[in-house]
Design a protein around this motif. Structure first.
Motif, PDB file in Angstrom:
ATOM      1  N   UNK A   1      21.194 -50.642 -28.532  1.00 14.73           N
ATOM      2  CA  UNK A   1      20.464 -51.473 -27.384  1.00 14.73           C
ATOM      3  C   UNK A   1      19.658 -50.230 -26.678  1.00 14.73           C
ATOM      4  N   UNK A   2      20.136 -48.817 -26.723  1.00 11.65           N
ATOM      5  CA  UNK A   2      19.280 -47.759 -26.046  1.00 11.65           C
ATOM      6  C   UNK A   2      18.368 -47.610 -26.912  1.00 11.65           C
ATOM      7  N   UNK A   3      18.371 -47.324 -28.231  1.00  9.16           N
ATOM      8  CA  UNK A   3      17.292 -47.059 -29.136  1.00  9.16           C
ATOM      9  C   UNK A   3      16.091 -48.190 -28.860  1.00  9.16           C
ATOM     10  N   UNK A   4      16.527 -49.621 -29.114  1.00  5.64           N
ATOM     11  CA  UNK A   4      15.817 -50.691 -28.818  1.00  5.64           C
ATOM     12  C   UNK A   4      15.077 -50.678 -27.586  1.00  5.64           C
ATOM     13  N   UNK A   5      15.285 -50.059 -26.486  1.00 11.35           N
ATOM     14  CA  UNK A   5      14.798 -50.157 -25.211  1.00 11.35           C
ATOM     15  C   UNK A   5      13.709 -49.234 -25.282  1.00 11.35           C
TER      16      UNK A   5
ATOM     17  N   UNK B   1      12.296 -48.201 -28.188  1.00 13.77           N
ATOM     18  CA  UNK B   1      11.367 -48.585 -29.116  1.00 13.77           C
ATOM     19  C   UNK B   1      10.332 -49.687 -28.501  1.00 13.77           C
ATOM     20  N   UNK B   2      10.966 -50.439 -27.748  1.00 16.02           N
ATOM     21  CA  UNK B   2      10.152 -51.698 -27.097  1.00 16.02           C
ATOM     22  C   UNK B   2       9.397 -51.453 -25.902  1.00 16.02           C
ATOM     23  N   UNK B   3      10.281 -50.809 -24.879  1.00 12.83           N
ATOM     24  CA  UNK B   3       9.546 -50.543 -23.569  1.00 12.83           C
ATOM     25  C   UNK B   3       8.901 -49.536 -23.758  1.00 12.83           C
ATOM     26  N   UNK B   4       9.184 -48.710 -24.640  1.00 15.76           N
ATOM     27  CA  UNK B   4       8.036 -47.494 -24.788  1.00 15.76           C
ATOM     28  C   UNK B   4       6.627 -47.947 -25.088  1.00 15.76           C
ATOM     29  N   UNK B   5       6.376 -48.769 -25.592  1.00 21.01           N
ATOM     30  CA  UNK B   5       5.039 -49.224 -25.589  1.00 21.01           C
ATOM     31  C   UNK B   5       4.355 -49.802 -24.625  1.00 21.01           C
ATOM     32  N   UNK B   6       5.118 -50.403 -23.657  1.00 24.63           N
ATOM     33  CA  UNK B   6       4.804 -50.814 -22.594  1.00 24.63           C
ATOM     34  C   UNK B   6       4.297 -49.877 -21.566  1.00 24.63           C
ATOM     35  N   UNK B   7       5.448 -48.856 -21.567  1.00 25.05           N
ATOM     36  CA  UNK B   7       5.079 -47.720 -20.660  1.00 25.05           C
ATOM     37  C   UNK B   7       4.008 -46.818 -21.180  1.00 25.05           C
ATOM     38  N   UNK B   8       3.809 -46.781 -22.391  1.00 21.37           N
ATOM     39  CA  UNK B   8       2.788 -45.933 -23.006  1.00 21.37           C
ATOM     40  C   UNK B   8       1.466 -46.728 -22.700  1.00 21.37           C
ATOM     41  N   UNK B   9       1.274 -47.966 -22.598  1.00 18.04           N
ATOM     42  CA  UNK B   9      -0.090 -48.729 -22.234  1.00 18.04           C
ATOM     43  C   UNK B   9      -0.278 -48.352 -20.828  1.00 18.04           C
ATOM     44  N   UNK B  10       0.671 -48.269 -20.049  1.00 18.82           N
ATOM     45  CA  UNK B  10       0.572 -47.882 -18.634  1.00 18.82           C
ATOM     46  C   UNK B  10       0.037 -46.474 -18.380  1.00 18.82           C
ATOM     47  N   UNK B  11       0.621 -45.666 -19.220  1.00 18.68           N
ATOM     48  CA  UNK B  11       0.161 -44.405 -19.068  1.00 18.68           C
ATOM     49  C   UNK B  11      -1.206 -44.304 -19.556  1.00 18.68           C
ATOM     50  N   UNK B  12      -1.725 -44.970 -20.569  1.00 20.58           N
ATOM     51  CA  UNK B  12      -3.254 -45.110 -21.092  1.00 20.58           C
ATOM     52  C   UNK B  12      -4.024 -45.610 -20.290  1.00 20.58           C
TER      53      UNK B  12
ATOM     54  N   UNK C   1       6.020 -45.651 -35.160  1.00 20.72           N
ATOM     55  CA  UNK C   1       5.926 -45.239 -33.722  1.00 20.72           C
ATOM     56  C   UNK C   1       6.976 -45.790 -32.742  1.00 20.72           C
ATOM     57  N   UNK C   2       7.585 -46.604 -32.934  1.00 22.54           N
ATOM     58  CA  UNK C   2       8.657 -47.047 -32.146  1.00 22.54           C
ATOM     59  C   UNK C   2      10.038 -46.252 -32.580  1.00 22.54           C
ATOM     60  N   UNK C   3      10.069 -46.231 -33.522  1.00 22.98           N
ATOM     61  CA  UNK C   3      11.491 -45.287 -34.193  1.00 22.98           C
ATOM     62  C   UNK C   3      11.004 -43.653 -33.883  1.00 22.98           C
ATOM     63  N   UNK C   4       9.891 -43.080 -33.779  1.00 18.45           N
ATOM     64  CA  UNK C   4       9.614 -41.966 -33.102  1.00 18.45           C
ATOM     65  C   UNK C   4       9.859 -41.717 -31.703  1.00 18.45           C
ATOM     66  N   UNK C   5       9.433 -43.000 -31.065  1.00 19.19           N
ATOM     67  CA  UNK C   5       9.646 -43.160 -29.667  1.00 19.19           C
ATOM     68  C   UNK C   5      11.266 -42.921 -29.396  1.00 19.19           C
ATOM     69  N   UNK C   6      11.960 -43.454 -30.149  1.00 21.22           N
ATOM     70  CA  UNK C   6      13.402 -43.524 -29.743  1.00 21.22           C
ATOM     71  C   UNK C   6      14.295 -42.360 -30.136  1.00 21.22           C
TER      72      UNK C   6
END
Length: 254
Positions: A12-16, A18-29, A187-192
């Motif tokens: 669950x934590x790694x999934x969060x 990997x998944x929410x990571x790209x949402x936040x990443x797009x917000x950062x960009x 990239x999701x695995x790397x983010x996690x």
């Protein structure tokens, strides 16, 4: 049973991440790639179908931590109280920006809420890095520690890279790159990785402080039947909104 729930919590934590990571990443960009209003609308539209589904994973992480590791929940809330509050405020600010940015059409209004999306994404990304460092040190280090800040920068950069890769898959060529679904998975695995590393180090502590077997049995009856629904909904979202399924990307969060 202890190992089963540790595995569930880790997924669950790694999934969060990997998944929410790209949402936040797009917000950062958003300030970097969103040079025009149309670009910013396209960036937000790219993540719009995924945001709420991804945030469910954080709710699942919090619920699992409270039920399976009640002592850990207390240490997080007490030891990281200022950071937890700051992260919650960043979360609210980011989501408010997504929902309010198109309520009015003026440039000042849109600019303010676009900035809220970017700033909230930054606060959450950096906050997760600081929280992971605090967890890795047994919550003994100060909330604001140089190494914690460094890990916050690392997590922020990983999320930004994950967001860029997601955009290159979801909107191929729109922002200068094209990536495959496999690249998004990598990239999701790397983010996690930061979360996975901390969980690996904390595994002995978590196993030693797991809730009693009776509590785990009740949680299993309540939670495990819902897990396939969570996974199925996530699969449905990704299959429904994958590239090529829709002719255009319309801005969401009206």
């Amino acid at each position: 049973m202890d190992l089963l729930w540790f595995a569930i919590f880790a997924v669950l934590l790694a999934g969060y991440f990997a998944l929410e990571g790209f949402d936040l990443g797009v917000g950062l960009l958003l300030p970097v790639l969103g040079r025009t209003r149309a670009d910013r609308d396209r960036l937000v539209a790219a993540i719009a179908p995924y945001v709420l589904a991804n945030e469910v994973w954080l709710v699942a992480v919090a619920g699992t931590m409270a039920g399976v590791y009640p002592l850990l929940e207390g240490e997080v809330l007490v030891g990281l109280y200022p950071l937890v509050v700051a992260m919650l405020m960043s979360w609210v600010l980011r989501d408010a920006g997504l929902w309010f940015r198109r309520r009015l059409g003026g440039p000042l209004w849109r600019g303010f809420w676009d900035g809220a999306v970017a700033f909230g994404s930054l606060g959450l990304s950096a906050g997760w890095g600081m929280a992971l460092y605090a967890a890795a040190t047994g919550f003994q280090a100060p909330v604001v520690h140089p190494l914690g800040l460094l890990l916050g920068v690392v997590v922020t950069l990983l999320f930004a890279f994950h967001g860029w890769t997601f955009l290159a898959w979801r909107t191929p060529g729109a922002f200068g790159a094209v990536r495959s679904g496999r690249a998004v998975l990598v990239s999701g695995l790397v983010a996690a990785l930061p979360a996975i590393g901390v969980l690996a180090g904390a595994m002995p502590y978590l196993l030693a402080h797991t809730a009693p077997p009776a509590t785990l049995n009740v949680l299993s009856l309540m939670v495990l039947p819902v897990a396939p629904i969570l996974v199925g909904a996530q699969v449905w979202v990704w299959r429904t909104f994958r590239p090529g399924k829709t002719a255009t990307l319309l801005p969401s969060f009206f």
